[in-house]
Design an enzyme around this catalytic site. Structure first.
Site, mmCIF file in Angstrom:
data_model
loop_
_atom_site.group_PDB
_atom_site.id
_atom_site.type_symbol
_atom_site.label_atom_id
_atom_site.label_comp_id
_atom_site.label_asym_id
_atom_site.label_seq_id
_atom_site.Cartn_x
_atom_site.Cartn_y
_atom_site.Cartn_z
ATOM 1 N N ARG A 46 -8.748 -3.163 -6.287
ATOM 2 C CA ARG A 46 -9.355 -3.061 -4.953
ATOM 3 C C ARG A 46 -10.216 -1.810 -4.841
ATOM 4 O O ARG A 46 -11.316 -1.848 -4.276
ATOM 5 C CB ARG A 46 -8.273 -3.045 -3.885
ATOM 6 C CG ARG A 46 -8.819 -2.953 -2.452
ATOM 7 C CD ARG A 46 -7.697 -2.836 -1.450
ATOM 8 N NE ARG A 46 -6.884 -4.044 -1.420
ATOM 9 C CZ ARG A 46 -5.670 -4.109 -0.886
ATOM 10 N NH1 ARG A 46 -5.124 -3.017 -0.355
ATOM 11 N NH2 ARG A 46 -4.991 -5.236 -0.880
ATOM 12 N N ASP A 73 2.703 -11.533 3.939
ATOM 13 C CA ASP A 73 2.384 -10.210 3.414
ATOM 14 C C ASP A 73 3.300 -9.171 4.068
ATOM 15 O O ASP A 73 3.713 -9.328 5.220
ATOM 16 C CB ASP A 73 0.920 -9.884 3.718
ATOM 17 C CG ASP A 73 0.401 -8.738 2.866
ATOM 18 O OD1 ASP A 73 1.091 -8.353 1.904
ATOM 19 O OD2 ASP A 73 -0.701 -8.235 3.166
ATOM 20 N N LYS A 83 -1.846 -9.042 -5.001
ATOM 21 C CA LYS A 83 -0.773 -9.894 -4.482
ATOM 22 C C LYS A 83 -1.333 -11.009 -3.592
ATOM 23 O O LYS A 83 -0.946 -12.169 -3.726
ATOM 24 C CB LYS A 83 0.248 -9.052 -3.715
ATOM 25 C CG LYS A 83 0.999 -8.052 -4.585
ATOM 26 C CD LYS A 83 2.098 -7.328 -3.827
ATOM 27 C CE LYS A 83 1.546 -6.362 -2.813
ATOM 28 N NZ LYS A 83 0.776 -5.251 -3.429
ATOM 29 N N THR A 84 -2.242 -10.672 -2.697
ATOM 30 C CA THR A 84 -2.840 -11.694 -1.835
ATOM 31 C C THR A 84 -3.651 -12.680 -2.654
ATOM 32 O O THR A 84 -3.594 -13.903 -2.426
ATOM 33 C CB THR A 84 -3.738 -11.030 -0.769
ATOM 34 O OG1 THR A 84 -2.955 -10.136 0.022
ATOM 35 C CG2 THR A 84 -4.365 -12.073 0.136
ATOM 36 N N THR A 109 5.183 -4.061 -0.770
ATOM 37 C CA THR A 109 4.931 -2.797 -1.464
ATOM 38 C C THR A 109 6.184 -1.941 -1.513
ATOM 39 O O THR A 109 6.189 -0.887 -2.139
ATOM 40 C CB THR A 109 3.809 -2.013 -0.751
ATOM 41 O OG1 THR A 109 4.169 -1.834 0.629
ATOM 42 C CG2 THR A 109 2.483 -2.758 -0.821
#
Length: 339
Positions: free
Chosen positions: A218, A110, A65-66, A159
């Site tokens: 990640r 975020d 997402k980032t 999330t």
């Protein structure tokens, strides 16, 4: 031979996470549907010389997402301002951020579902009309002063999309739902990262890491670095044996379960007879917070079919019993096992 890294290598190591991030949609691995949707949205806005619609990126942690927010700014050739929901605890915090934006700038928030309610209400007007009302003074003498904002694109990441209030969710022109990655996609992620690190990892080693990464890039990148460190310290090649030895050292098994995952699964099976067991009881039995069990451990165990959630509590599946080396009880109505 000197063991010192070159200035370029040292700079890369210090910015490891950032260096592995893809810079464009073409470089981004996985999420093919989301990439196509974003590409259409951004290209249409560029052709019409307007600010793109606000974008909401929803999905579990670690899926990009980032990175996608950074790519949006890059594709638009606009600056990016990053902040987070927990950092915006008052309407004044949000007003300060919004008033500093330049025309066309991309604002990334975020964990947007964790913003203060007063800030959320201010954001409604900012997203629709690019202006906010600021209260000046207190009590009966307080007045509302409208503040015009430069057009901007908000990229929100969450999330827990269910925690977003409907008025805020409805103001996003596009909502992208990011999905867990398949093994083939993770193989591409690990292969690309290994190349950037200059780490000679075998194809079998790449597949081994990808298979233990829980569908999350990640985690794949994190495991890759641990394997690279193991190979460097022990002077071993980047083969399957090195990968298996490194991940065994860090308690990551062949299915991607770590120490806490196995403790939770073992507790359900061995201490509570396979369940059902309540969340708070389970958390106490393994010495962890209930929120950690629910948000970090359970989703993966449920997704891999090792655990199920029922109205009465958590229950280990047949696969869960077998994973901890226990014999599952016979199904209701089944004949007893022969000795």
């Amino acid at each position: 031979m000197s063991d010192e890294l070159s200035p370029e290598a040292t700079s890369f190591e210090q910015g490891y996470e950032g260096a592995l991030r893809p810079a464009t949609l073409a470089e981004f691995v996985g999420q093919a549907k989301v990439r196509s949707q974003l590409s259409l949205l951004l290209n249409a806005a560029t052709m019409q010389q307007r600010t793109p619609d606000h974008i909401l990126l929803a999905g579990p942690p670690g899926l990009g997402k980032t990175t996608l927010s950074m790519i949006v700014a890059t594709e638009l050739d606009k600056p990016l301002h990053q902040t987070s929901g927990p950092a915006i605890q008052h309407a004044g915090d949000l007003a300060a951020v919004l008033s500093a934006l330049t025309p066309g700038e991309v604002l990334f928030i975020d964990e947007i579902h964790r913003m203060a309610r007063s800030a959320e209400e201010m954001l409604y007007l900012a997203m629709e009309d690019f202006k906010v009302d600021i209260m000046v003074g207190k009590g009966a003498g307080a007045t509302s002063v409208p503040l015009e904002l430069s057009p901007f694109t908000l990229v929100g990441a969450t999330t827990r999309s269910g925690l977003l209030p409907n008025p805020l969710r409805d103001r996003f022109g596009f909502t992208a739902h990011l999905e867990f990655y398949g093994t083939d996609e993770l193989v591409s992620v690990v292969r690309r990262a290994a190349g950037l690190l200059g780490f000679g990892l075998s194809e079998q080693g790449i597949e081994e890491i990808a298979g233990r990464s829980r569908g999350t890039p990640r985690i794949a990148n994190r495991l890759l670095r641990r394997v690279r460190d193991f190979s460097l310290v022990h002077d071993t090649p980047g083969d399957t044996a090195t990968v298996q030895a490194a991940l065994a050292l860090y308690d990551v098994d062949e299915h991607g379960l770590d120490r806490l995952d196995r403790e939770v699964l073992r507790a359900v099976v061995e201490r509570f007879g396979g369940g059902p067991v309540g969340l708070s009881t389970l958390a106490v039995s393994v010495g962890e917070e209930a929120e950690t069990i629910e948000a970090v451990v359970e989703p993966f165990l449920v997704r891999t079919g090792l655990l199920t959630r029922t109205p009465r509590g958590r229950v280990a599946t047949r696969l869960g019993w077998e994973h901890v080396g226990a014999v599952p009880p016979p199904a209701p109505g089944a004949p007893p096992a022969l000795m």
